[in-house]
Design a protein around this motif. Structure first.
Motif, PDB file in Angstrom:
ATOM      1  N   PHE A  11       0.840  -1.201   0.000  1.00  0.00           N
ATOM      2  CA  PHE A  11       0.000   0.000   0.000  1.00  0.00           C
ATOM      3  C   PHE A  11       0.877   1.253   0.000  1.00  0.00           C
ATOM      4  O   PHE A  11       0.647   2.186  -0.769  1.00  0.00           O
ATOM      5  CB  PHE A  11      -0.940   0.017   1.212  1.00  0.00           C
ATOM      6  N   MET A  12       1.869   1.267   0.866  1.00  0.00           N
ATOM      7  CA  MET A  12       2.741   2.435   0.983  1.00  0.00           C
ATOM      8  C   MET A  12       3.564   2.660  -0.283  1.00  0.00           C
ATOM      9  O   MET A  12       3.995   3.772  -0.550  1.00  0.00           O
ATOM     10  CB  MET A  12       3.654   2.306   2.204  1.00  0.00           C
ATOM     11  N   LYS A  13       3.729   1.621  -1.076  1.00  0.00           N
ATOM     12  CA  LYS A  13       4.440   1.733  -2.354  1.00  0.00           C
ATOM     13  C   LYS A  13       3.462   1.998  -3.514  1.00  0.00           C
ATOM     14  O   LYS A  13       3.845   1.936  -4.677  1.00  0.00           O
ATOM     15  CB  LYS A  13       5.218   0.449  -2.635  1.00  0.00           C
ATOM     16  N   ASN A  14       2.212   2.258  -3.163  1.00  0.00           N
ATOM     17  CA  ASN A  14       1.150   2.515  -4.139  1.00  0.00           C
ATOM     18  C   ASN A  14       0.853   1.316  -5.043  1.00  0.00           C
ATOM     19  O   ASN A  14       0.318   1.474  -6.134  1.00  0.00           O
ATOM     20  CB  ASN A  14       1.457   3.745  -4.998  1.00  0.00           C
ATOM     21  N   LEU A  70      -3.146  -3.198  -5.869  1.00  0.00           N
ATOM     22  CA  LEU A  70      -3.627  -4.537  -6.212  1.00  0.00           C
ATOM     23  C   LEU A  70      -2.887  -5.604  -5.402  1.00  0.00           C
ATOM     24  O   LEU A  70      -3.500  -6.546  -4.899  1.00  0.00           O
ATOM     25  CB  LEU A  70      -3.491  -4.798  -7.710  1.00  0.00           C
ATOM     26  N   LYS A  71      -1.580  -5.445  -5.261  1.00  0.00           N
ATOM     27  CA  LYS A  71      -0.811  -6.386  -4.441  1.00  0.00           C
ATOM     28  C   LYS A  71      -1.225  -6.261  -2.975  1.00  0.00           C
ATOM     29  O   LYS A  71      -1.326  -7.262  -2.265  1.00  0.00           O
ATOM     30  CB  LYS A  71       0.682  -6.133  -4.600  1.00  0.00           C
ATOM     31  N   ALA A  72      -1.477  -5.033  -2.530  1.00  0.00           N
ATOM     32  CA  ALA A  72      -1.937  -4.823  -1.153  1.00  0.00           C
ATOM     33  C   ALA A  72      -3.259  -5.552  -0.922  1.00  0.00           C
ATOM     34  O   ALA A  72      -3.437  -6.228   0.092  1.00  0.00           O
ATOM     35  CB  ALA A  72      -2.083  -3.329  -0.866  1.00  0.00           C
ATOM     36  N   LYS A 131      -9.098   1.656   2.765  1.00  0.00           N
ATOM     37  CA  LYS A 131      -8.137   2.545   2.098  1.00  0.00           C
ATOM     38  C   LYS A 131      -7.756   1.996   0.725  1.00  0.00           C
ATOM     39  O   LYS A 131      -7.677   2.747  -0.248  1.00  0.00           O
ATOM     40  CB  LYS A 131      -6.874   2.715   2.957  1.00  0.00           C
ATOM     41  N   ILE A 132      -7.539   0.700   0.643  1.00  0.00           N
ATOM     42  CA  ILE A 132      -7.186   0.070  -0.639  1.00  0.00           C
ATOM     43  C   ILE A 132      -8.326   0.233  -1.635  1.00  0.00           C
ATOM     44  O   ILE A 132      -8.111   0.625  -2.790  1.00  0.00           O
ATOM     45  CB  ILE A 132      -6.825  -1.420  -0.436  1.00  0.00           C
ATOM     46  N   TYR A 133      -9.560  -0.053  -1.205  1.00  0.00           N
ATOM     47  CA  TYR A 133     -10.712   0.117  -2.091  1.00  0.00           C
ATOM     48  C   TYR A 133     -10.817   1.556  -2.577  1.00  0.00           C
ATOM     49  O   TYR A 133     -11.094   1.806  -3.751  1.00  0.00           O
ATOM     50  CB  TYR A 133     -12.015  -0.273  -1.378  1.00  0.00           C
ATOM     51  N   TYR A 134     -10.589   2.499  -1.680  1.00  0.00           N
ATOM     52  CA  TYR A 134     -10.641   3.905  -2.061  1.00  0.00           C
ATOM     53  C   TYR A 134      -9.592   4.200  -3.142  1.00  0.00           C
ATOM     54  O   TYR A 134      -9.899   4.806  -4.165  1.00  0.00           O
ATOM     55  CB  TYR A 134     -10.415   4.814  -0.839  1.00  0.00           C
ATOM     56  N   GLU A 135      -8.375   3.762  -2.904  1.00  0.00           N
ATOM     57  CA  GLU A 135      -7.289   4.046  -3.841  1.00  0.00           C
ATOM     58  C   GLU A 135      -7.507   3.381  -5.193  1.00  0.00           C
ATOM     59  O   GLU A 135      -7.119   3.924  -6.229  1.00  0.00           O
ATOM     60  CB  GLU A 135      -5.938   3.616  -3.253  1.00  0.00           C
TER      61      GLU A 135
END
Length: 172
Positions: free
Chosen positions: A55-58, A61-63, A87-91
């Motif tokens: 996630f922190m590496k943007n 999908l892997k997150a 947060k992942i769904y949002y991004e």
């Protein structure tokens, strides 16, 4: 011999590194010490850690792939997984999934009697602000980012508050 028998310590160390934006350090910590986590928690802690680092590496999908592999039988981890998943769904702009998660997350918070009032409020505030953020991003609400930012500023007990501030700034 050091043994991480309590998952909370692992989570705290990882999140501290991430909050300090020490992603390389966090990766090294996971790689160097994952083998001393109790075997029954090791896979979940590895997947959780890899999800947060991705996630922190943007790499959302892997997150998402990793966060979905976490077995979350531990209350603190359940809450963390839900908050990071949102947060992942949002991004990823998975709006429908985000709204569905907000609904199930709220039900989880309201039905779980073992949560402290402080923790319940903290997560409910996160859901409120993230839901408003989603509505503003999709144009489904009358309001402004400035109003949301002001309201967030006045609310101290919010999970991922800095991330929400960042998303408000991005939308402005």
């Amino acid at each position: 011999h050091l043994v991480f028998s309590i998952r909370k310590h692992w989570i705290n160390i990882l999140i501290a590194a991430v909050n300090l934006r020490e992603i390389d350090w966090a990766e090294k910590f996971v790689n160097d010490y994952i083998n001393i986590v109790q075997s029954e928690y090791r896979d979940s802690m590895k997947f959780y850690s890899e999800a947060i680092i991705s996630f922190m590496k943007n790499d959302y999908l892997k997150a998402l792939e990793n966060i979905n592999k976490v077995k979350n039988d531990y209350l603190v981890l359940k809450l963390d997984v839900k908050s990071w998943m949102l947060k992942i769904y949002y991004e990823l702009n998975y709006t429908d999934s985000a709204y569905s998660l907000i609904d199930s997350y709220r039900h989880f918070l309201s039905k779980n009697r073992s949560l402290s009032d402080h923790l319940r409020e903290r997560h409910n505030n996160y859901l409120k602000f993230t839901g408003e953020l989603l509505k503003l991003r999709t144009g489904n609400i009358n309001g402004s980012l400035d109003q949301l930012a002001d309201s967030l500023k006045k609310t101290s007990n919010v999970v991922h508050k800095d991330w929400i501030k960042e998303k408000i700034s991005t939308l402005k």
